[in-house]
Design a protein around this motif. Structure first.
Motif, PDB file in Angstrom:
ATOM      1  N   ASN A  69       0.822  -1.219   0.000  1.00  0.00           N
ATOM      2  CA  ASN A  69       0.000   0.000   0.000  1.00  0.00           C
ATOM      3  C   ASN A  69       0.852   1.264   0.000  1.00  0.00           C
ATOM      4  N   THR A  71       0.890   3.972   1.988  1.00  0.00           N
ATOM      5  CA  THR A  71       1.501   4.429   3.235  1.00  0.00           C
ATOM      6  C   THR A  71       2.826   3.695   3.447  1.00  0.00           C
ATOM      7  N   ARG A 182      -0.398   9.115  -7.135  1.00  0.00           N
ATOM      8  CA  ARG A 182      -1.118   9.386  -8.404  1.00  0.00           C
ATOM      9  C   ARG A 182      -0.124   9.806  -9.495  1.00  0.00           C
TER      10      ARG A 182
HETATM   11  C1  LIG Z   1      -1.164  11.253  -1.969  1.00  0.00           C
HETATM   12  C2  LIG Z   1      -1.318   9.935  -1.283  1.00  0.00           C
HETATM   13  N1  LIG Z   1      -0.232   9.285  -0.841  1.00  0.00           N
HETATM   14  C3  LIG Z   1      -0.306   8.110  -0.228  1.00  0.00           C
HETATM   15  C4  LIG Z   1      -1.520   7.484  -0.021  1.00  0.00           C
HETATM   16  C5  LIG Z   1      -1.532   6.215   0.775  1.00  0.00           C
HETATM   17  O1  LIG Z   1      -2.104   5.145   0.193  1.00  0.00           O
HETATM   18  P1  LIG Z   1      -2.723   3.928   1.045  1.00  0.00           P
HETATM   19  O2  LIG Z   1      -4.076   4.365   1.456  1.00  0.00           O
HETATM   20  O3  LIG Z   1      -2.695   2.808   0.059  1.00  0.00           O
HETATM   21  O4  LIG Z   1      -1.848   3.654   2.215  1.00  0.00           O
HETATM   22  C6  LIG Z   1      -2.693   8.101  -0.476  1.00  0.00           C
HETATM   23  C7  LIG Z   1      -4.010   7.456  -0.276  1.00  0.00           C
HETATM   24  O5  LIG Z   1      -5.021   8.065  -0.190  1.00  0.00           O
HETATM   25  C8  LIG Z   1      -2.589   9.362  -1.117  1.00  0.00           C
HETATM   26  O6  LIG Z   1      -3.668  10.014  -1.549  1.00  0.00           O
END
Ligand SMILES: Cc1ncc(COP(=O)(O)O)c(C=O)c1O
Length: 352
Positions: A69, A71, A182
Motif C-alpha cells: 500500500n 503508506t 497518483r
Molecule cells: C497522496 C497519497 N499518498 C499516499 C496514499 C496512501 O495510500 P494507502 O491508502 O494505500 O496507504 C494516499 C491514499 O489516499 C494518497 O492520496
C-alpha cells in the motif's frame, strides 16, 4: 448491498479512486497467476517481470521494490533516507503528514516539518527558513524534501518546479522524495514519460502508485540513488511489507504496465474529472477551489445541498470548516456517472 446493486452504475461514487475495483485485465492477470505454486517472498517470475517493467519506465539503472500500500511505500522509502535525528520538509497538506497517522515519525523517528503550500505545492524559494536548524545540535536536522506528484489538491508540479526543488536539495545536502500515489495521473496530464519528472528531474526515491491507477493493491518504491536501497530488503521485511504471496502484486503491476493500461486508465480518469469540473462550473452556487490538473475536483457546495447530494453519491468533505469537497474520478468513472452527479448537484443546489 446486493451483487446487482454493486454492478449498477449508480453505485459508482466520487469519494476516491481507491473506491473502484480493478479492470478485467487485472482480474485476468490475477487468475492466471493463481495457477499452481510459485516461489514466495518475491522470488517468482511475475514479480521479476513487474520489477523490470517498472525500472524500464524510469530508464533502467534503478531499483524497484513492491509493497502492498501507499503508506508503506512512503514510510519505507523514507526509512531508507532518514536517521531519527533528522527531519523532512513537506507541504502542510502532505499525505505523509496528515493522513498516515504519524507512521513516518513512528517508523523513522524523524520529524515532519510542514511547509506552507500554494494549491498543494511547495516551492524551492520558500524553503530557506526551514534550514535554520541545520548544524544546531538541539534541533532536528533537515535531510529530505518530500513532494507529492500529483498533489493532494489535484494539482501538478511542472518539471521545472521539481528541478528547482532538487537543485535546492542538492545545494543544501538534502535528498528529494516523491509520493507518487497518483504518478500515472500526473504523467497523463503532463503528457510526459514517467522518468522525465522523477529521476531526470532529480528525485532520489519515489513511491510509485498502482492502487489508485486500477490495481487491487500494490505500490512500488523506486530508488534512483541505488546506494539508498542497500538496506531496503531488510527495511521492507522489518516494515512488514515483504509479502509472501508477492506474485499477486507482481502480476497486477505487469498487467498494468503492459500495453499502457496504466496510461489509458489515468487519461480516462483525468478526462472524467475535466468533464465533471466543466459540468459543475455551469451550476451557480458551486465554487471550484483549485485547478483541476488530474482526476480530482475540489469545490464548495452550498451547505444545505450537501446532504441531498450525499444521499445519492459518496464524496468526502475534507475540511468541515471550509466545506471543501474532494471529488475523485477513477478508471471506471463513466460520462453517465458524471452527468448523473451534475444533475443531482443541480437539483440539490436548486433546493429540489
Ligand atoms: C497522496 C497519497 N499518498 C499516499 C496514499 C496512501 O495510500 P494507502 O491508502 O494505500 O496507504 C494516499 C491514499 O489516499 C494518497 O492520496
Amino acid at each position: 448491498m446486493t451483487a446487482k446493486d454493486r454492478k449498477d452504475k449508480a453505485n459508482r461514487h466520487f469519494a476516491s479512486d481507491n473506491w473502484a475495483g480493478a479492470p478485467p485485465e487485472i482480474m485476468k492477470a490475477l487468475a492466471l497467476a493463481n495457477a499452481g505454486h510459485a516461489p514466495a517472498y518475491g522470488a517468482d517470475e511475475w514479480t521479476a517481470r513487474a520489477v523490470k517493467l517498472i525500472e524500464k519506465q524510469f530508464g533502467g539503472n534503478c531499483l524497484a521494490f513492491l509493497v502492498s500500500n501507499g503508506t508503506a511505500a512512503n514510510v519505507l522509502g523514507l526509512s531508507a533516507m532518514l536517521k531519527p535525528h533528522q527531519s523532512v520538509l513537506c507541504s502542510s497538506v502532505a499525505h505523509i503528514l496528515v493522513d498516515e497517522c504519524g507512521a513516518v515519525e513512528k517508523c523513522t523517528g524523524a520529524r515532519l516539518d510542514p511547509v506552507p503550500h500554494m494549491n498543494g505545492k511547495i516551492m524551492a524559494q520558500t524553503l530557506e527558513p526551514f534550514l535554520l536548524a541545520a548544524g544546531n545540535q538541539h534541533q532536528s536536522q533537515p535531510a529530505v524534501i518530500s513532494v507529492t506528484q500529483a498533489t493532494e489538491r489535484g494539482t501538478l508540479y511542472s518539471i521545472d518546479e521539481i528541478r528547482a526543488l532538487s537543485r535546492f536539495a542538492r545545494k543544501h545536502g538534502l535528498r528529494l522524495h516523491m509520493d507518487g500515489a497518483r504518478l500515472a495521473n500526473a504523467a497523463a496530464a503532463l503528457d510526459s514519460p514517467l522518468r522525465d519528472f522523477t529521476r531526470a528531474a532529480g528525485v532520489d526515491v519515489l513511491s510509485f502508485g498502482g492502487t489508485k491507477n486500477g490495481i487491487l493493491f500494490g505500490e512500488a518504491v523506486v530508488f534512483f540513488d541505488k546506494n539508498l536501497a542497500k538496506d531496503f530488503p531488510w527495511i521492507r521485511k522489518q516494515g512488514l511489507h515483504l509479502m509472501s504471496k508477492m506474485r499477486f502484486i507482481g502480476a497486477q503491476f505487469e498487467a498494468l504496465l503492459r500495453d499502457d493500461l496504466w496510461l489509458r486508465n489515468a487519461r480516462h480518469a483525468n478526462a472524467m474529472a475535466a468533464l465533471l469540473r466543466a459540468q459543475l462550473e455551469k451550476i451557480p452556487g458551486v465554487e471550484i477551489c483549485f485547478p483541476t490538473d488530474i482526476n480530482m475536483v475540489w469545490c464548495r457546495f452550498p451547505e444545505r445541498a450537501i446532504p441531498k447530494i450525499q444521499k445519492r453519491f459518496s464524496f468526502h468533505i475534507e475540511d468541515p470548516a471550509t466545506r471543501m469537497a474532494r471529488l475523485v474520478t477513477s478508471f471506471d468513472t463513466s460520462k453517465a456517472d458524471v452527468m448523473d452527479f451534475a444533475a443531482v448537484v443541480k437539483q440539490a443546489v436548486d433546493g429540489k
